[in-house]
Design an enzyme around this catalytic site. Structure first.
Site, PDB file in Angstrom:
ATOM      1  N   HIS A 119       0.922  -1.164  -0.258  1.00  6.09           N
ATOM      2  CA  HIS A 119      -0.093  -0.041   0.083  1.00  6.09           C
ATOM      3  C   HIS A 119       0.749   1.392  -0.004  1.00  6.09           C
ATOM      4  CE1 HIS A 119       0.970   0.633   4.360  1.00  6.09           C
ATOM      5  NE2 HIS A 119       1.025  -0.665   4.378  1.00  6.09           N
ATOM      6  N   ASP A 120       0.434   2.271  -0.806  1.00  5.73           N
ATOM      7  CA  ASP A 120       0.907   3.463  -0.713  1.00  5.73           C
ATOM      8  C   ASP A 120       2.320   3.745  -1.180  1.00  5.73           C
ATOM      9  OD1 ASP A 120      -1.234   5.012   0.780  1.00  5.73           O
ATOM     10  OD2 ASP A 120      -0.521   3.310   2.235  1.00  5.73           O
ATOM     11  N   GLY A 137       5.007  -1.019   2.833  1.00  2.00           N
ATOM     12  CA  GLY A 137       4.297   0.074   2.454  1.00  2.00           C
ATOM     13  C   GLY A 137       5.120   1.495   2.300  1.00  2.00           C
TER      14      GLY A 137
END
Length: 256
Positions: A119-120, A137
């Protein structure tokens, strides 16, 4: 173009020129651009936007919920550019609201089998992640980065343009532009001269980059003093300016 066994949610937006293989699932909120080919047994979950002419091979999972215990179902996104190759069993997750709410991937990248993008993450263009390389992340990778097979990158790390990691590297700090790292523990091992030559960097630029590398890693200077020395060189060599700017913005410090 779309196999009868594929499941396409009515709320998905799929261009007429997209191929989708057997038993693949395209969820609501997924957008797929023209010329993209989706192999068999692929799962695409939205909100995810996939640009033109991408290839996603079998058993990949793209756009799934982030593996973050802070995630509680918020609407977040995955954005993928054009002409990327996503090989077998790749996993790419959407962003979280604790960051910008989006995982972003540029264009012309190669993600080999079993790679993971958490994520991200923000990934530039012309990146190569070899088999089973994994990003935690919030990792940022600039253009032309190469990660060797089974490389692991700690969350929030930044990898500068044209940096290179050897197979099995464990990266827990930032890697400045043009620098190669490897070994256990992972350490710097000069500049990515072969990659830079292939990209058209001339002899003068390579000499300046090598001099900058020595200032950072061989001179005994503190990082702040090394940055001052790079600033003195930067007006004559744009490549050195890129290194100086990167070092000024590092938050986790660099592998040294």
């Amino acid at each position: 173009m779309i196999h009868p066994s594929a499941i396409i949610d009515p709320a998905a937006l799929v261009d007429e020129g997209v191929d989708i293989g057997p038993f693949s699932i395209v969820g609501a909120g997924v957008e797929i651009g023209a010329g993209t080919r989706i192999g068999p047994h692929v799962v695409l979950k939205g909100p995810t936007r996939i640009g033109k002419d991408n290839q996603i091979f079998q058993f990949s999972s793209v756009g799934e919920d982030p593996q973050d215990k802070k995630y509680h179902g918020e609407v977040t996104r995955l954005e993928i550019g054009e002409r990327n190759v996503i090989r077998e069993y790749c996993t790419i997750h959407r962003g979280t609201v604790q960051d910008q709410g989006v995982t972003h991937i540029g264009s012309d990248n190669l993600f080999m089998a079993y790679t993971h993008i958490a994520h991200d993450c923000v990934i530039g263009n012309h990146v190569i992640m070899a088999n089973a390389a994994s990003l935690a992340g919030h990792v940022h990778m600039a253009d032309h980065v190469i990660l060797g097979g089974f490389s692991l990158v700690h969350q929030f790390c930044k990898l500068g343009v044209h940096s290179f990691s050897a197979m099995g590297s464990v990266i827990s700090r930032d890697i400045p532009p043009y620098v190669m790292v490897g070994g256990r523990p992972t350490r710097p091992h000069g500049i990515n001269s072969v990659g830079l030559e292939r990209k058209g960097y001339d002899a003068d630029a390579l000499r300046a980059i090598r001099k900058a590398y020595k200032l950072i890693y061989k001179s005994g200077l503190t990082l702040d003093d090394a940055i001052k020395s790079l600033d003195d060189m930067a007006p004559e060599t744009p490549a050195v300016s890129v290194m100086a700017d990167f070092l000024k913005n590092t938050e986790r410090s660099i592998i040294r």
